[in-house]
Design an enzyme around this catalytic site. Structure first.
Site, PDB file in Angstrom:
ATOM      1  CE1 TYR A 113       0.659   0.754   4.558  1.00 50.87           C
ATOM      2  CE2 TYR A 113       0.521  -1.630   4.291  1.00 50.87           C
ATOM      3  CZ  TYR A 113       0.891  -0.523   5.040  1.00 50.87           C
ATOM      4  OH  TYR A 113       1.477  -0.692   6.264  1.00 50.87           O
TER       5      TYR A 113
ATOM      6  CG  HIS B  52       5.318   2.525   2.477  1.00 52.91           C
ATOM      7  ND1 HIS B  52       4.000   2.150   2.627  1.00 52.91           N
ATOM      8  CD2 HIS B  52       5.731   2.963   3.699  1.00 52.91           C
ATOM      9  CE1 HIS B  52       3.630   2.363   3.880  1.00 52.91           C
ATOM     10  NE2 HIS B  52       4.655   2.848   4.550  1.00 52.91           N
TER      11      HIS B  52
END
Length: 295
Positions: free
Chosen positions: A223, A271
């Site tokens: 995400y 990330h």
């Protein structure tokens, strides 16, 4: 720096000189992509609006859902179920022809140390800070102004009574944490855990998180980071966007300007840091934002 006026020499503050240079740079940058011809009806009052003459940018922005949860904009079952895997509300103000709203998105990269960006950051209408980003002791480089602050429970910091909380919930228990952090104590007593003004809270829509993950980052990693979510959010909140304090250090780590990094294996966590950075640079090259990379 000095200049003469009559018999006197007047000193010009280096910080004011730096701020003036940056403001002129932004103006010239915008002018370089502008053709002086008949102006069509525009969505904002800026010299150049974000949606001007760029099919790629307009296509990717048009796919965005409304970024904040509200009574008018509810997530689909598909979007809500995706959000759960990572697991009265204000909406974004639409652009207006009579207003040019400038935004500074201030990340926490160590490249802000020694940048002297502070006065330039404070010049913006909206200043968005992220997670544990702070100003005290770093005013010369990051400024003093904060209008909006992005956080989630693990990155929370207390806000003053005039700062908007942009709450990014990554898991369902985050909502319970937010409730406990805002409601009064027993029998109306002050809440010692209060982190923000309850009337200045916006909750990021799970559909917006998924949109950034799918469309902007092409589903890289699990995400998006809070920082990159804030950058894309600013493109919908603001008419002009300038980005500060993003990027890894020379060893590929997301180090912070306000602390010494001890975990040299941190990199960019879970990330897609490299993909996020490339997209910020792309927006800069397309003159949709101005990216200040520090020193």
């Amino acid at each position: 720096m000095y200049f003469k006026r009559g018999k006197f020499r007047v000193r010009i503050s280096p910080l004011l000189s730096i701020t003036a240079i940056f403001l002129v740079s932004i103006l010239l940058w915008n002018l370089s992509g502008y053709t002086f011809c008949h102006r069509e009806s525009k969505l904002c009052a800026c010299h150049k609006c974000l949606t001007d003459s760029d099919p790629w940018f307009n296509d990717i922005i048009s796919e965005s859902p409304k970024p904040f949860m509200s009574q008018k904009h509810k997530p689909s079952e598909e979007d809500f179920n995706w959000w759960k895997t990572i697991t009265p509300i204000a909406d974004v103000e639409e652009p207006r022809p009579d207003r040019c709203r400038s935004c500074a998105v201030v990340g926490n990269s160590g490249n802000l140390r020694g940048s002297q960006y502070g006065p330039l950051i404070d010049f913006h209408d909206i200043v968005i800070r992220i997670n544990r980003g702070r100003t005290k002791g770093f005013e010369r480089d990051v400024g003093t102004k904060t209008t909006h602050h992005v956080m989630y429970p693990e990155s929370a910091t207390r806000l003053d009574n005039t700062t908007y909380l942009l709450f990014f919930p990554f898991k369902t228990p985050d909502f319970l944490w937010l409730l406990k952090s805002l409601i009064p104590g027993e029998n109306g007593a002050p809440n010692s855990n209060k982190i923000a003004n309850k009337d200045l809270v916006s909750i990021l829509h799970p559909a917006f998180m998924k949109y950034v993950h799918d469309v902007w980052l092409r589903k890289k990693a699990a995400y998006p980071s809070t920082g990159f979510l804030a950058v894309v959010l600013s493109l919908l909140m603001c008419d002009e966007v300038n980005v500060f304090g993003f990027g890894a250090d020379s060893e590929g780590n997301w180090s912070h300007y306000f602390e010494i990094l001890t975990d040299k294996r941190l990199k960019t966590g879970g990330h897609p840091g490299e993909e996020e950075y490339k997209m910020i640079v792309k927006l800069h090259m397309k003159k949709k934002i101005f990216f200040f990379k520090g020193w």
